[in-house]
Design an enzyme around this catalytic site. Sequence first.
Site, PDB file in Angstrom:
ATOM      1  N   PHE A 167      -6.108  22.222 -15.568  1.00  0.00           N
ATOM      2  CA  PHE A 167      -4.549  21.817 -15.426  1.00  0.00           C
ATOM      3  C   PHE A 167      -4.101  21.642 -16.755  1.00  0.00           C
ATOM      4  CE2 PHE A 167      -1.527  18.391 -15.628  1.00  0.00           C
ATOM      5  CZ  PHE A 167      -0.642  18.826 -14.375  1.00  0.00           C
ATOM      6  N   ASP A 255      -7.222  22.207 -24.845  1.00  0.00           N
ATOM      7  CA  ASP A 255      -6.252  21.624 -24.370  1.00  0.00           C
ATOM      8  C   ASP A 255      -6.735  20.157 -24.264  1.00  0.00           C
ATOM      9  OD1 ASP A 255      -4.522  19.971 -22.787  1.00  0.00           O
ATOM     10  OD2 ASP A 255      -4.247  21.438 -21.375  1.00  0.00           O
ATOM     11  N   LYS A 286       0.150  13.200 -24.547  1.00  0.00           N
ATOM     12  CA  LYS A 286       0.020  11.834 -24.162  1.00  0.00           C
ATOM     13  C   LYS A 286      -0.228  10.719 -25.009  1.00  0.00           C
ATOM     14  CE  LYS A 286      -0.952  13.456 -19.539  1.00  0.00           C
ATOM     15  NZ  LYS A 286      -1.758  14.334 -18.773  1.00  0.00           N
TER      16      LYS A 286
HETATM   17  C1  LIG Z   1      -1.336  15.759 -18.479  1.00  0.00           C
HETATM   18  C2  LIG Z   1      -1.848  17.107 -18.893  1.00  0.00           C
HETATM   19  C3  LIG Z   1      -1.136  18.133 -19.297  1.00  0.00           C
HETATM   20  C4  LIG Z   1       0.773  18.242 -18.988  1.00  0.00           C
HETATM   21  O1  LIG Z   1       1.397  17.101 -20.014  1.00  0.00           O
HETATM   22  P1  LIG Z   1       2.823  16.558 -19.516  1.00  0.00           P
HETATM   23  O2  LIG Z   1       3.313  15.604 -20.599  1.00  0.00           O
HETATM   24  O3  LIG Z   1       2.858  15.903 -18.214  1.00  0.00           O
HETATM   25  O4  LIG Z   1       3.729  18.166 -19.542  1.00  0.00           O
HETATM   26  C5  LIG Z   1      -1.382  19.251 -19.761  1.00  0.00           C
HETATM   27  N1  LIG Z   1      -2.668  19.297 -20.201  1.00  0.00           N
HETATM   28  C6  LIG Z   1      -3.554  18.515 -19.726  1.00  0.00           C
HETATM   29  C7  LIG Z   1      -5.119  18.425 -19.871  1.00  0.00           C
HETATM   30  C8  LIG Z   1      -3.213  17.108 -19.011  1.00  0.00           C
HETATM   31  O5  LIG Z   1      -4.140  16.194 -18.606  1.00  0.00           O
END
Ligand SMILES: *Cc1c(COP(=O)(O)O)cnc(C)c1O
Length: 444
Positions: A167, A255, A286
């Site tokens: 994701f 990521d 985040k």
């Molecule tokens: C939440 C998340 C994203 C996306 O972040 P947003 O601020 O919602 O665009 C990307 N990569 C990972 C691993 C995530 O958990």
Amino acid sequence: MIPRQFARQTIAFSRRSISLSANPKPVYSSEQIMDMEKQYSAKNYSPLPIVFQKAEGVLVYDPEGKKYFDFLSAYSAVNQGHCHPKIIGALVSQAKNVTLSSRAFYNSIFGQWAKFITETFGFDKVLPMNTGAEANETAIKLARKWGYVKKGVEKDQAIVLSCKGSFHGRTMTAISLTDQDDSRDQFGPFLPGIMHVEYGDVADLERVLEEHGKNVVSFIIEPMQGEAGVVVPPKGYMRAAYDLCKKHNVLFMADEVQTGVARTGKMCCYEWELDGAQPDVLILGKAISGGVFPVSCVLANTEIMSVIEPGTHGSTYGGNPLGCAVSIAAIEVVKEENLIENAEKMGKLFRELSQDLVGPDRIVTSVRGRGLLNAYVTNPNHPGLAKNKQTAYDICKKLKYNGLLAKQTHEDIIRFAPPLVITEAQLRECVEIIKSTIQEFEKQ
Ligand SMILES: *Cc1c(COP(=O)(O)O)cnc(C)c1O
């Protein structure tokens, strides 16, 4: 001219928000709020029926005044706890000075943030964005350009490798990086130049690199897959993948939008696995702003980041003073309150205390995770669930009723990720709620 009706509404709204902060007496009931959302919002989520009216630390209150423990932490954005006073203080005081310059001009905070964030995470350079998905977009652009400029890949031939089940957000690039049907269905065509490999399978990565390595510019990976259901890769996989990337001159990109900033009991999750090595590119979002203002970024060393030149990439809000001030405070909180250690300690305790619930014939067949990013895997065929055709979603609904907010991923997995400021007494109380809730299902 603003129509009178609108003008009046605006005044009413601003009065309402003034009276809210002075006196948290809610204007609408939970029911009314949920109805409004249902009537006026696109239905891109199906939320659990709980309205956040006020939140502090690990606690959330609904408009009726009922108290809940938050075990989602806005997908690990509020690692520092809701409305942390230091972070809110930084927000308010910066908001009184300057909130946005755009990067057509300098602002007094962005440079300080860039120094602070690169020193904290150990990279030469940072590129600021706002959301996690945007940071991933940025990382892919960086990797492609690096491929053409530094690796010598022929025009438009760059390949990015990504993992199945991953994701990376919701933009077109981000959904092109995954193979999950629910995020991709009917949104094609997808970005070309992306290939998927099995998560946790060294041989699969090796095969693809042997075949296409010349054109592969990067491998992007979540050190633990969050949305896929808190999946920890097999021991040794990450390091082996990193070594393969080095062998083929491929950027190893982590990521850590969800796993970064102390969540897994290290500042970044890759530290568990890379034996002292560092990803070439680190993507954060985040919790680097503690759930207060959207901030994300891409970190890399000069050799890589120098391919980005003026005018080639940007964002109006990226590097804004408000976000930078908030983010500095948010990272300082992580350090000052020893949240890395607390995540590790409380996470261990959570998994230990959960063991009473786990067994091959139980609803919960296993508990897994690192630090305070954990999950229960449930057995949908257990009579306690199957009899009434219930799933992890129904457990989450019951948990909510019993005062704890957690979210299922897929049909059978429940993620538990409280703010990292949780105390031992709170954690023990929460595990009791979880246990008695699941036992209710087992008795059915
Ligand atoms: C939440 C998340 C994203 C996306 O972040 P947003 O601020 O919602 O665009 C990307 N990569 C990972 C691993 C995530 O958990």
